[in-house]
Design a protein around this motif. Structure first.
Motif, PDB file in Angstrom:
ATOM      1  N   UNK A  51     -19.221  -8.126 -57.524  1.00 19.58           N
ATOM      2  CA  UNK A  51     -20.685  -8.091 -57.549  1.00 19.58           C
ATOM      3  C   UNK A  51     -21.239  -9.288 -58.339  1.00 19.58           C
ATOM      4  N   UNK A  52     -22.455  -9.661 -57.978  1.00 16.52           N
ATOM      5  CA  UNK A  52     -23.115 -10.785 -58.639  1.00 16.52           C
ATOM      6  C   UNK A  52     -24.619 -10.572 -58.576  1.00 16.52           C
ATOM      7  N   UNK A  53     -25.368 -11.191 -59.456  1.00 19.58           N
ATOM      8  CA  UNK A  53     -26.832 -11.047 -59.423  1.00 19.58           C
ATOM      9  C   UNK A  53     -27.381 -11.574 -58.105  1.00 19.58           C
TER      10      UNK A  53
ATOM     11  N   UNK B 183     -31.499 -13.081 -50.015  1.00 15.31           N
ATOM     12  CA  UNK B 183     -30.212 -12.870 -49.341  1.00 15.31           C
ATOM     13  C   UNK B 183     -30.429 -12.449 -47.887  1.00 15.31           C
ATOM     14  N   UNK B 184     -31.348 -11.498 -47.655  1.00 12.37           N
ATOM     15  CA  UNK B 184     -31.602 -11.031 -46.297  1.00 12.37           C
ATOM     16  C   UNK B 184     -32.283 -12.110 -45.465  1.00 12.37           C
TER      17      UNK B 184
ATOM     18  N   UNK C 223     -22.291 -10.019 -52.314  1.00 12.62           N
ATOM     19  CA  UNK C 223     -23.005 -10.672 -51.221  1.00 12.62           C
ATOM     20  C   UNK C 223     -22.090 -10.925 -50.019  1.00 12.62           C
ATOM     21  N   UNK C 224     -20.854 -11.333 -50.298  1.00 15.10           N
ATOM     22  CA  UNK C 224     -19.955 -11.673 -49.188  1.00 15.10           C
ATOM     23  C   UNK C 224     -19.678 -10.456 -48.306  1.00 15.10           C
ATOM     24  N   UNK C 225     -19.371  -9.286 -48.930  1.00 12.06           N
ATOM     25  CA  UNK C 225     -18.990  -8.114 -48.144  1.00 12.06           C
ATOM     26  C   UNK C 225     -20.194  -7.501 -47.433  1.00 12.06           C
TER      27      UNK C 225
ATOM     28  N   UNK D 202     -23.369  -6.834 -42.325  1.00  5.04           N
ATOM     29  CA  UNK D 202     -24.572  -7.068 -41.523  1.00  5.04           C
ATOM     30  C   UNK D 202     -24.301  -8.012 -40.358  1.00  5.04           C
ATOM     31  N   UNK D 203     -23.526  -9.064 -40.589  1.00  9.55           N
ATOM     32  CA  UNK D 203     -23.243 -10.011 -39.513  1.00  9.55           C
ATOM     33  C   UNK D 203     -22.410  -9.361 -38.406  1.00  9.55           C
ATOM     34  N   UNK D 204     -21.494  -8.473 -38.796  1.00 10.43           N
ATOM     35  CA  UNK D 204     -20.721  -7.757 -37.765  1.00 10.43           C
ATOM     36  C   UNK D 204     -21.625  -6.870 -36.919  1.00 10.43           C
ATOM     37  N   UNK D 205     -22.504  -6.110 -37.584  1.00 11.51           N
ATOM     38  CA  UNK D 205     -23.393  -5.210 -36.840  1.00 11.51           C
ATOM     39  C   UNK D 205     -24.367  -6.000 -35.978  1.00 11.51           C
ATOM     40  N   UNK D 206     -24.955  -7.070 -36.534  1.00 11.06           N
ATOM     41  CA  UNK D 206     -25.899  -7.881 -35.757  1.00 11.06           C
ATOM     42  C   UNK D 206     -25.193  -8.622 -34.622  1.00 11.06           C
ATOM     43  N   UNK D 207     -23.983  -9.109 -34.878  1.00 14.51           N
ATOM     44  CA  UNK D 207     -23.229  -9.774 -33.814  1.00 14.51           C
ATOM     45  C   UNK D 207     -22.913  -8.820 -32.679  1.00 14.51           C
TER      46      UNK D 207
END
Length: 534
Positions: free
Chosen positions: A311-313, A319-320, A354-356, A361-366
């Motif tokens: 996790x990171x700030x 991000x979205x 952020x990466x995960x 999201x990219x998998x679902x949107x793709x």
């Protein structure tokens, strides 16, 4: 029991009678010896007084004796003994040997007189001994016969009430042991151990019969389960084979693009514009290939170990927004509309990986882009709840695509599964995207919800509870915060010396170019030995 009967018979019919005969004969001989002593005195007195009437009186006395003794007076004065007189006179004894033969039991007493010297022999006939013996032994015989009758009765009762029930119970038990439960054991109204045994065996029969039916049911159920699992395994293997073939196809596609672009770049080296265009194609194909390989590596690693979250700030809206910009590029060459509803996330500053989350999201949107031919794809993020420490967000990806068949809906997200298999499928992909999404959400304490209608579209949603982030009083933005973090953590590499051990000349050239761009001093070694020496 037979042995006991033989022992009793031996004792009562042989040992005791012989013992009694010996005792009776000894007693009789003692009695005869006493009589012989008395009669010898009478005979000597009569002879010395030459009073034969005394002997006649002796004859009368003997005739009244119920024991029926026989008295013989033997003259031993001469060299050859001879019979002098026999009382009673009716007893005919012709020779001395007859007196001491088997016919009589005898005892004698010697005497001396002025007329003759001799022996008085008193005898009982052996028949009298046998009669007396029989009167004693017949009680033993009757007792033995009574014992035999008792034994027969006891054996009959033992056989009827104990032995036969035990034999039947043993046979019944053997049948139960051989899993033959159809036999019958007659119920006995008995309160003893045999009755308890029979009742227990009957109860055991009922239990075993019931257990056998249950075992048969379980066996049939197990056969059905094995058949189902075999069918599932067969489908899984078929899916895995299809997945392997599909991955090979998916890997070759960007590789062909990369190779073809590089070939075209070599042929059009004189035209910088075309070369740049081909370089862009090769770069996008390389990124697609890297994404595919990363998916495969992530899935393989997560099969054996847990997902690690870093996790990171994060300024969630920024991000979205980046996700929106990246995804919008997928829709540039289509009539499908992409909508991002993320306004509720403004000023939401949280700690997250952020990466995960971006990967999810990219998998679902793709997927939504891949299975949608017209209409729109929507990314909506809203706040479900908020506390001082956490904020729960709802992430929704909706599309107007082809939807998912109800028969396949439960299997969506299984590794290697896709609704359509084969290299000629209308839609490409490895079938690992949703499986990776489920794995990542599970590590975050969430789950993916899917609702779909065939030819109407699908909706994928999940919720995440993210920790709120404390910010400085000057209300600095997330971008400036990230920049500060990066500046604090970015190492100063210009003063470092790097040693690169690699035997591939191609990789050496690439590494040299990268390190030269970063201004890093680089030392090359073509083998491990050279690297250790340096």
């Amino acid at each position: 029991m037979v042995t006991f009967t033989v022992l009793v018979a031996l004792l009562m019919l042989y040992v005791l009678p012989n013992r009694q005969a010996a005792v009776l004969e000894a007693s009789m001989r003692g009695e005869l010896a006493s009589l012989a002593a008395a009669y010898s005195i009478s005979v000597r007195s009569a002879l010395e007084q030459q009073d034969l009437s005394a002997l006649e009186e002796l004859n009368k006395q003997i005739s009244f004796d119920r024991r029926n003794p026989v008295i013989a007076v033997i003259n031993t004065s001469d060299d050859i003994p001879e019979i002098f007189a026999v009382f009673p006179a009716s007893e005919e004894i012709e020779a001395i040997d007859e007196i001491f033969g088997p016919k009589y039991v005898a005892a004698d007493r010697t005497f001396e007189s002025d007329i003759i010297d001799g022996r008085v022999v008193v005898m009982f006939k052996r028949e009298a001994l046998d009669d007396r013996l029989w009167s004693l032994t017949q009680l033993l015989y009757f007792s033995f016969a009574f014992i035999c009758l008792l034994q027969v009765a006891f054996a009959r009762q033992l056989s009827t009430h104990i032995l036969m029930p035990i034999i039947k119970a043993a046979g019944f038990s053997d049948a139960l042991g051989e899993r033959r439960y159809s036999g019958k054991l007659r119920r006995e109204n008995r309160q003893d151990e045999i009755g308890t045994l029979i009742t227990s065996l009957r109860r055991l029969q009922v239990t075993l019969r019931s257990q056998d039916r249950e075992n048969r049911r379980l066996f049939l159920s197990l056969e059905d389960t094995v058949a189902e699992r075999t069918a599932e395994l067969t489908k899984a293997l078929e899916a895995k084979d299809a997945f392997t073939a599909n991955v090979s196809h998916e890997l070759r596609t960007p590789l062909h693009s990369i190779i073809a672009s590089l070939d075209l770049m070599a042929d059009s080296a004189a035209n910088p514009k075309e070369a740049k265009n081909y370089l862009g194609i090769a770069r996008r194909a390389s990124q697609a290939l890297l994404l595919l390989i990363n998916e495969l590596l992530d899935f393989q690693r997560w099969e054996h170990e847990k997902v690690t979250l870093l996790t990171e700030p994060t300024e969630l809206y920024d991000f979205l927004s980046d996700i929106e910009k990246t995804t919008a590029m997928l829709f540039d060459d289509s009539a499908i509309r992409f909508v991002a509803e993320i306004d509720e996330t403004r000023n939401a500053r949280v700690m997250m990986d952020q990466q995960r989350i971006g990967q999810i999201l990219m998998n679902l949107l793709g997927n939504a882009r891949k299975f949608t031919r017209e209409g729109e794809v929507v990314l909506a993020v809203s706040v479900l709840s908020r506390t001082d420490f956490y904020t729960e967000f709802l992430f929704v990806v909706a599309d107007t695509g082809i939807g998912i068949d109800a028969d396949h809906l439960e299997r969506v997200g299984e590794p290697y599964f896709q609704a359509g298999d084969g290299l000629n499928r209308k839609f490409s992909g490895t079938g690992l995207g949703l499986s990776i999404v489920r794995k990542l959400l599970d590590s975050m304490g969430s789950k993916l919800n899917i609702s779909s209608e065939l030819d109407r579209g699908s909706v994928f949603d999940f919720s995440l509870k993210l920790r709120n982030l404390e910010w400085d009083s000057d209300n600095q933005t997330g971008a400036s915060l990230q920049e500060t973090v990066l500046q604090e953590t970015k190492p100063n590499v210009s003063s470092l010396d790097f040693l690169y051990v690699e035997d591939s000349e191609t990789n050496q050239l690439v590494m040299s170019a990268m390190m030269e761009r970063l201004g890093v001093k680089l030392t090359m070694a073509s083998s491990a030995k050279v690297g250790f020496d340096i």
